[in-house]
Design a protein around this motif. Structure first.
Motif, PDB file in Angstrom:
ATOM      1  N   ALA A  83     -10.137  -3.289  10.782  1.00  0.00           N
ATOM      2  CA  ALA A  83      -9.723  -1.904  10.721  1.00  0.00           C
ATOM      3  C   ALA A  83      -8.567  -1.727   9.702  1.00  0.00           C
ATOM      4  CB  ALA A  83      -9.558  -1.409  12.215  1.00  0.00           C
ATOM      5  N   ALA A  84      -7.546  -2.469   9.742  1.00  0.00           N
ATOM      6  CA  ALA A  84      -6.273  -2.210   8.889  1.00  0.00           C
ATOM      7  C   ALA A  84      -6.711  -2.187   7.249  1.00  0.00           C
ATOM      8  CB  ALA A  84      -5.343  -3.425   9.136  1.00  0.00           C
ATOM      9  N   GLU A  85      -7.504  -2.733   7.077  1.00  0.00           N
ATOM     10  CA  GLU A  85      -8.154  -2.386   5.670  1.00  0.00           C
ATOM     11  C   GLU A  85      -8.906  -1.403   5.444  1.00  0.00           C
ATOM     12  OE1 GLU A  85      -9.743  -5.902   3.457  1.00  0.00           O
ATOM     13  OE2 GLU A  85     -11.805  -4.564   3.097  1.00  0.00           O
ATOM     14  N   GLU A  86      -9.952  -1.050   6.578  1.00  0.00           N
ATOM     15  CA  GLU A  86     -11.000  -0.002   6.287  1.00  0.00           C
ATOM     16  C   GLU A  86     -10.233   1.471   6.543  1.00  0.00           C
ATOM     17  OE1 GLU A  86     -13.324  -1.575   9.399  1.00  0.00           O
ATOM     18  OE2 GLU A  86     -14.022  -3.120   8.428  1.00  0.00           O
ATOM     19  N   ILE A  87      -9.280   1.421   7.264  1.00  0.00           N
ATOM     20  CA  ILE A  87      -8.491   2.828   7.456  1.00  0.00           C
ATOM     21  C   ILE A  87      -7.972   3.302   6.144  1.00  0.00           C
ATOM     22  CG2 ILE A  87      -6.358   3.805   8.340  1.00  0.00           C
ATOM     23  CD1 ILE A  87      -6.762   1.992  11.025  1.00  0.00           C
ATOM     24  N   MET A  88      -7.321   2.225   5.306  1.00  0.00           N
ATOM     25  CA  MET A  88      -6.616   2.656   4.221  1.00  0.00           C
ATOM     26  C   MET A  88      -7.683   2.811   3.064  1.00  0.00           C
ATOM     27  SD  MET A  88      -3.721   3.239   3.866  1.00  0.00           S
ATOM     28  CE  MET A  88      -1.926   2.832   3.421  1.00  0.00           C
ATOM     29  N   VAL A  89      -8.825   2.171   3.101  1.00  0.00           N
ATOM     30  CA  VAL A  89     -10.090   2.346   2.174  1.00  0.00           C
ATOM     31  C   VAL A  89     -10.550   3.723   2.341  1.00  0.00           C
ATOM     32  CG1 VAL A  89     -12.489   1.633   1.624  1.00  0.00           C
ATOM     33  CG2 VAL A  89     -10.584  -0.041   1.994  1.00  0.00           C
ATOM     34  N   ALA A  90     -10.582   4.104   3.689  1.00  0.00           N
ATOM     35  CA  ALA A  90     -11.289   5.449   4.054  1.00  0.00           C
ATOM     36  C   ALA A  90     -10.385   6.492   3.432  1.00  0.00           C
ATOM     37  CB  ALA A  90     -11.454   5.649   5.487  1.00  0.00           C
ATOM     38  N   ARG A  91      -8.968   6.585   3.780  1.00  0.00           N
ATOM     39  CA  ARG A  91      -8.075   7.446   3.419  1.00  0.00           C
ATOM     40  C   ARG A  91      -7.987   7.674   1.691  1.00  0.00           C
ATOM     41  NH1 ARG A  91      -1.752   6.485   2.031  1.00  0.00           N
ATOM     42  NH2 ARG A  91      -2.650   5.499   0.463  1.00  0.00           N
ATOM     43  N   ASP A  92      -8.234   6.198   1.142  1.00  0.00           N
ATOM     44  CA  ASP A  92      -8.069   6.573  -0.448  1.00  0.00           C
ATOM     45  C   ASP A  92      -9.439   7.172  -1.178  1.00  0.00           C
ATOM     46  OD1 ASP A  92      -5.717   5.216  -0.279  1.00  0.00           O
ATOM     47  OD2 ASP A  92      -6.421   3.402  -1.131  1.00  0.00           O
ATOM     48  N   LEU A  93     -10.483   6.891  -0.390  1.00  0.00           N
ATOM     49  CA  LEU A  93     -11.863   7.536  -0.664  1.00  0.00           C
ATOM     50  C   LEU A  93     -11.712   8.799  -0.535  1.00  0.00           C
ATOM     51  CD1 LEU A  93     -14.195   5.171   0.683  1.00  0.00           C
ATOM     52  CD2 LEU A  93     -13.782   5.121  -1.800  1.00  0.00           C
ATOM     53  N   ALA A  94     -10.924   9.328   0.598  1.00  0.00           N
ATOM     54  CA  ALA A  94     -11.017  10.880   0.750  1.00  0.00           C
ATOM     55  C   ALA A  94     -10.076  11.347  -0.211  1.00  0.00           C
ATOM     56  CB  ALA A  94     -10.463  10.962   2.145  1.00  0.00           C
ATOM     57  N   LEU A  95      -9.278  10.588  -0.594  1.00  0.00           N
ATOM     58  CA  LEU A  95      -8.180  11.213  -1.755  1.00  0.00           C
ATOM     59  C   LEU A  95      -8.892  11.299  -3.014  1.00  0.00           C
ATOM     60  CD1 LEU A  95      -4.605   9.568  -0.714  1.00  0.00           C
ATOM     61  CD2 LEU A  95      -5.369  12.133  -0.269  1.00  0.00           C
ATOM     62  N   ALA A  96      -9.773  10.271  -3.154  1.00  0.00           N
ATOM     63  CA  ALA A  96     -10.343  10.038  -4.626  1.00  0.00           C
ATOM     64  C   ALA A  96     -11.499  11.217  -4.676  1.00  0.00           C
ATOM     65  CB  ALA A  96     -10.845   8.841  -4.633  1.00  0.00           C
ATOM     66  N   ARG A  97     -11.829  11.744  -3.544  1.00  0.00           N
ATOM     67  CA  ARG A  97     -12.838  13.061  -3.578  1.00  0.00           C
ATOM     68  C   ARG A  97     -12.104  14.075  -3.833  1.00  0.00           C
ATOM     69  NH1 ARG A  97     -17.570  13.944   0.822  1.00  0.00           N
ATOM     70  NH2 ARG A  97     -16.033  14.000   2.188  1.00  0.00           N
ATOM     71  N   PRO A 146       0.895  -0.968   0.077  1.00  0.00           N
ATOM     72  CA  PRO A 146      -0.144   0.132   0.179  1.00  0.00           C
ATOM     73  C   PRO A 146       0.903   1.177   0.030  1.00  0.00           C
ATOM     74  CG  PRO A 146      -0.079  -1.138   2.015  1.00  0.00           C
ATOM     75  CD  PRO A 146       0.770  -1.795   1.235  1.00  0.00           C
ATOM     76  N   VAL A 147       0.398   2.216  -0.633  1.00  0.00           N
ATOM     77  CA  VAL A 147       1.148   3.546  -0.662  1.00  0.00           C
ATOM     78  C   VAL A 147       1.062   4.149   0.694  1.00  0.00           C
ATOM     79  CG1 VAL A 147       1.503   5.681  -1.847  1.00  0.00           C
ATOM     80  CG2 VAL A 147       1.168   3.726  -3.069  1.00  0.00           C
ATOM     81  N   VAL A 148       1.860   4.277   1.708  1.00  0.00           N
ATOM     82  CA  VAL A 148       1.641   4.472   2.928  1.00  0.00           C
ATOM     83  C   VAL A 148       1.632   6.053   2.986  1.00  0.00           C
ATOM     84  CG1 VAL A 148       2.820   4.862   5.275  1.00  0.00           C
ATOM     85  CG2 VAL A 148       2.824   2.831   3.901  1.00  0.00           C
ATOM     86  N   ASN A 149       2.375   6.916   2.193  1.00  0.00           N
ATOM     87  CA  ASN A 149       2.364   8.458   2.066  1.00  0.00           C
ATOM     88  C   ASN A 149       1.413   8.867   1.349  1.00  0.00           C
ATOM     89  OD1 ASN A 149       3.135  10.837   1.521  1.00  0.00           O
ATOM     90  ND2 ASN A 149       5.515  10.584   1.847  1.00  0.00           N
ATOM     91  N   SER A 150       0.329   9.596   2.208  1.00  0.00           N
ATOM     92  CA  SER A 150      -0.880  10.162   1.565  1.00  0.00           C
ATOM     93  C   SER A 150      -0.478  11.130   0.445  1.00  0.00           C
ATOM     94  CB  SER A 150      -1.643  10.684   2.742  1.00  0.00           C
ATOM     95  OG  SER A 150      -2.041   9.725   3.600  1.00  0.00           O
ATOM     96  N   ALA A 151       0.591  11.801   0.598  1.00  0.00           N
ATOM     97  CA  ALA A 151       0.862  12.950  -0.448  1.00  0.00           C
ATOM     98  C   ALA A 151       1.238  12.238  -1.848  1.00  0.00           C
ATOM     99  CB  ALA A 151       1.856  13.833   0.327  1.00  0.00           C
ATOM    100  N   ILE A 152       1.974  11.028  -1.379  1.00  0.00           N
ATOM    101  CA  ILE A 152       2.382  10.419  -2.890  1.00  0.00           C
ATOM    102  C   ILE A 152       1.061   9.810  -3.641  1.00  0.00           C
ATOM    103  CG2 ILE A 152       3.635   8.426  -3.736  1.00  0.00           C
ATOM    104  CD1 ILE A 152       5.786  10.182  -2.740  1.00  0.00           C
ATOM    105  N   MET A 153       0.199   9.267  -2.483  1.00  0.00           N
ATOM    106  CA  MET A 153      -1.114   8.735  -3.147  1.00  0.00           C
ATOM    107  C   MET A 153      -1.541   9.803  -4.080  1.00  0.00           C
ATOM    108  SD  MET A 153      -2.325   5.818  -3.459  1.00  0.00           S
ATOM    109  CE  MET A 153      -3.993   5.175  -3.872  1.00  0.00           C
ATOM    110  N   CYS A 154      -1.956  10.963  -3.302  1.00  0.00           N
ATOM    111  CA  CYS A 154      -2.740  11.941  -3.699  1.00  0.00           C
ATOM    112  C   CYS A 154      -2.036  12.358  -5.079  1.00  0.00           C
ATOM    113  CB  CYS A 154      -2.400  13.194  -2.897  1.00  0.00           C
ATOM    114  SG  CYS A 154      -3.375  14.477  -3.262  1.00  0.00           S
ATOM    115  N   HIS A 155      -0.581  12.461  -4.987  1.00  0.00           N
ATOM    116  CA  HIS A 155       0.060  12.757  -6.583  1.00  0.00           C
ATOM    117  C   HIS A 155      -0.304  11.783  -7.644  1.00  0.00           C
ATOM    118  CE1 HIS A 155       1.645  16.074  -4.168  1.00  0.00           C
ATOM    119  NE2 HIS A 155       2.918  15.227  -3.828  1.00  0.00           N
ATOM    120  N   ALA A 156      -0.396  10.420  -7.058  1.00  0.00           N
ATOM    121  CA  ALA A 156      -0.508   9.516  -8.232  1.00  0.00           C
ATOM    122  C   ALA A 156      -1.889   9.512  -8.688  1.00  0.00           C
ATOM    123  CB  ALA A 156      -0.379   8.082  -7.407  1.00  0.00           C
ATOM    124  N   LEU A 157      -2.759   9.718  -7.815  1.00  0.00           N
ATOM    125  CA  LEU A 157      -4.271   9.912  -8.380  1.00  0.00           C
ATOM    126  C   LEU A 157      -4.340  11.046  -9.305  1.00  0.00           C
ATOM    127  CD1 LEU A 157      -6.057   9.134  -4.975  1.00  0.00           C
ATOM    128  CD2 LEU A 157      -6.409   7.759  -6.875  1.00  0.00           C
TER     129      LEU A 157
END
Lengths: 448, 336
Positions: free
Chosen positions: A212-226, A159-170
């Motif tokens: 929760a290990a899965e759901e935390i990341m799903v929630a983060r990714d959804l926030a970034l997708a939004r 999983p892309v741990v760094n939220s900023a990197i994930m945001c850039h990727a999206l």
């Protein structure tokens, strides 16, 4: 070009077109060219495939599999993995980026495509890495990877741990019109976990992986997708909480799709204790060790509901072949993963007679829906429309068979379904107008 | 060295040995107590009584299992369990091979099963296995024909320890039904606790697991329900747990638990969970103190409690040899 084939007398089922009727289908030059009532197409000049009693549907599409080549050829190759796909009814498979070297550069993607071209028996669509070396630090040259033909970006098991990197990727991927696929796992919570955190892990003394290990990341990714308005695809969801999160996100109009695997729809954590575990015969079955882990019956109910309501768009195998030695060892050091291409359909069909899932929904999650996710570049996939590529799967919904991993075409014999009796079997697979798999009992009249 | 033993007591043990109920024994392996019935545990106790008699003799050695070979295979360091098994085996005149496997070799490529298969091919009859991975003895039992005794696997089980704990209680209380046992400390990572939960539940004890929430399995309640375990409960507050206790068993606290942030500090753990004289006085007056060892004095237990008249920690060690003799006897008996 291949000779024409007339598929005679099958129940033609194409959920994408809302088509469900008995009829004949003609294939010429690798394309679907004619559709008619039973007996309406004159058989002269074509091979004839007898589909009486069979269901004829678009070739299945797998959004998530591991072909292991290059780098882990002892586990699987593109040749064996695509043969496994044909036996499972799949004509298009998307292979994940966690090879060695990973698919983080054009040369690696070209290699996979070339191998698939020369040795593969079905369509192989590579998924490129989000970050170089799947390390989560620097973005890959996504535009070049897109040009090389990747259909999405994912670091797969990382999983892309760094939220900023994930945001850039999206952001970056959205300009290329491609989605980002994330394996959602909060590694700090997983922290060496081996199976679902539940009563079985407690009993067996194995470290648990909480939902929760899965759901935390799903929630983060959804926030970034939004935030980015980019296309996000969530790989292999397994928990009730993930279904709820994605449901809410879809209601809000976030561009998210999700997949679930056949094993997460049918097996619970109990399976880790063996086949028919009881008081006196528990085992530690490494073939049921998979990440994300098998969960609970409550989660299964939520996942099935998610599939029915369209919260979950597609069913993908997460085919993860491993060698015998990867699995025949202590549970804690055994590899995660299930070899799933050849059991996916039989396993899923077990949900149909129970009334948990109807056949049309099931086929749609293997054909039209994943085709939509892959996108417009391949818009002719997953359909039996005239002039679409002749990728066709024929199955017998009532034929019973017993899983025997020795017969797998895949090098990975690591299945928790070995010895299971399934009702519903792939009888023939046609890719680009060629019969790439056929059960011996299906009659094929060769044109003289 | 082998044939010079005095022959004055050629056959084990009293005339009445073995007792008729030995016919109920059906275990090839000792993997965990979850597969045991109360009758089988009672049988282990009976045989252990006979072995205790042997241990009380001037020459603590009988020829009962002569010609049998036992291998102790330890993938994790241990002094007492290893020594206990070795002495138990030697007291019964078996030949013993000891293998210490360095921790570094618990990786892929150096196959665990290959090592054990080699021992089987060499003619070993029983393997006593200690392993850091939960379930390793199950893998061994699945792929080998010889008997496996679980000498402790990961967080999962330590059945011989639980049996010696139960045997120690039986010597003091006779009947175990209704005894209130308080197990204190790192339940989450404890194979001793897991095996004792099964064993004590089967024997009808009431078990209170007392620890901070971070050292208890989150799914404990679900586990108790799904495994149909009776008499098991949890309690965060030690003072409450100790009321009316017949038996108290503090577990060894591994210092790495604090390093992995499961505890704020050792100091706070000691303040809340150390078994000291003041807390011991909250239990029944003759409550017994057990400890699976090795002890961290001044951490989970205070020295005055560890060495008090209520402590049976040393007796546990002696009983452990007899229990392991009994188990070796029971699982090899079929071949004699």
């Amino acid at each position: 070009m291949s000779e024409g084939i007339l598929i005679k007398g099958g129940r033609i089922l194409d959920p994408g077109q809302g088509l469900d009727r008995i009829g004949d289908l003609l294939i010429t030059d690798g394309k679907i060219t004619r559709f008619g009532d039973k007996g309406a197409i004159p058989p002269e000049g074509f091979h004839a495939l007898d589909a009486n009693g069979l269901i004829v549907c678009p070739g299945f599409i797998d959004l998530h599999c591991h072909l292991r080549e290059p780098g882990f050829e002892e586990k699987e190759t593109i040749a064996t993995g695509t043969r496994a796909a044909t036996r499972g009814g799949f004509t298009t498979i998307c292979c994940m980026s966690n090879t060695n070297p990973p698919l983080d550069n054009r040369a690696a993607v070209d290699y996979v495509k070339a191998k698939a071209e020369t040795q593969g028996t079905v369509r192989v669509l590579p998924i490129g890495c989000i970050t170089k070396g799947r390390k989560g630090e620097e973005l890959t040259e996504m535009a070049e990877l897109a040009e090389a033909g990747v259909i999405a970006f994912s670091d797969d098991g990382e999983p892309v741990v760094n939220s900023a990197i994930m945001c850039h990727a999206l952001d970056y991927a959205s300009a290329l019109g491609l989605m980002v696929i994330d394996h959602c796992e909060d590694r700090a919570l997983t922290n060496g976990g081996l199976m679902n955190e539940g009563w079985v892990a407690t009993r067996l003394g194995l470290k648990g992986i909480p939902a929760a290990a899965e759901e935390i990341m799903v929630a983060r990714d959804l926030a970034l997708a939004r935030l980015t308005k980019a296309r996000l695809h969530i790989a292999h969801i397994t928990t009730e909480g993930s279904v709820d999160l994605i449901h809410r996100a879809k209601e809000k109009g976030i561009l998210v799709t999700a997949e679930v695997t056949p094993h997460h729809l049918t097996l619970t954590e109990d399976r880790v204790m063996g086949w028919h575990w009881g008081k006196n015969n528990i085992t530690y079955d490494t073939n049921a060790k998979v990440n994300p882990p098998l969960r609970t019956s409550k989660d299964i109910d939520a996942l099935i509901r998610g599939v029915k309501l369209g919260i979950i768009d597609a069913i993908a195998t997460d085919h993860a072949p491993h060698t015998l030695t990867d699995k025949m060892c202590e549970f804690g050091i055994a590899a995660f993963g299930i070899s799933g291409l050849e059991t996916a359909f039989g396993c899923l069909m077990s949900l149909v007679p129970d009334g948990k899932l109807d056949l049309v929904t099931l086929i749609s999650k293997l054909t039209a829906e994943p085709a939509k996710i892959i996108g417009t570049k391949y818009r002719e996939l997953g359909t039996l429309k005239i002039s679409a590529p002749a990728d066709i799967t024929l199955f017998d919904p009532t034929k019973e068979w017993i899983v025997d991993s020795h017969n797998f075409a895949s090098k990975g014999k690591n299945t928790p379904f070995d010895g299971y009796r399934f009702k519903g079997k792939i009888m023939a697979t046609i890719f680009g107008g060629k019969i790439v798999y056929k059960d011996d009992s299906v009659k094929l009249e060769i044109k003289q | 060295m082998k044939t010079t033993q005095p022959r004055d007591k050629p056959n084990v043990i009293p005339e009445t040995f073995p007792p008729p109920q030995i016919s109920i024994w059906r275990h090839q392996h000792i993997l965990d107590l979850d597969s045991f019935t109360k009758e089988e545990i009672d049988l282990v106790f009976e045989i252990t009584d006979a072995m205790m008699e042997v241990l009380g003799r001037e020459i603590k050695k009988v020829p009962t299992l002569r010609g049998t070979t036992v291998a102790t295979v330890f993938y994790e360091p241990s002094t007492r369990t290893r020594a206990s098994f070795e002495l138990a085996a030697k007291n019964l005149s078996t030949d013993v091979v000891n293998l210490d496997i360095p921790k570094s070799s618990v990786t892929k490529g150096e196959s665990f099963l290959d090592t054990l298969r080699t021992l089987q091919a060499l003619g070993v009859d029983v393997i006593v296995l200690r392993h850091s991975q939960s379930g390793a003895p199950y893998l061994a039992a699945q792929h080998l024909d010889i008997s496996i005794i679980n000498g402790g696997d990961g967080w999962h089980a330590h059945p011989t320890q639980a049996l010696l704990d139960l045997y120690t209680l039986r010597r003091h209380f006779g009947d175990l039904t209704g005894l209130k046992v308080v197990i204190i400390g790192d339940i989450l990572h404890s194979r001793v606790a897991r095996s004792n939960i099964w064993g004590m539940s089967i024997m009808g004890c009431k078990v209170v697991l007392c620890a901070p929430p971070t050292l208890l399995p989150r799914e404990l309640d679900n586990f108790i329900i799904r495994c149909h375990l009776s008499g098991i409960s949890k309690e965060y507050k030690l003072e409450a747990a100790l009321q009316e206790a017949d038996v108290i068993m503090p577990l060894r606290l591994q210092f790495e638990r604090q390093q992995s942030r499961l505890l704020p500090s050792l100091r706070e753990y000691i303040q809340l969970y150390q078994l000291n004289s003041k807390r011991l006085s909250l239990a029944k007056p003759n409550a017994l103190v057990l400890h699976p060892g090795p002890i961290n004095e001044d951490v989970e237990i205070s020295p005055e409690v560890a060495h008090s008249a209520q402590s049976v920690i040393e007796e546990q060690v002696t009983n452990g040899v007899a229990v392991r003799m009994a188990l070796l006897y029971l699982i090899t008996r079929g071949k004699r």
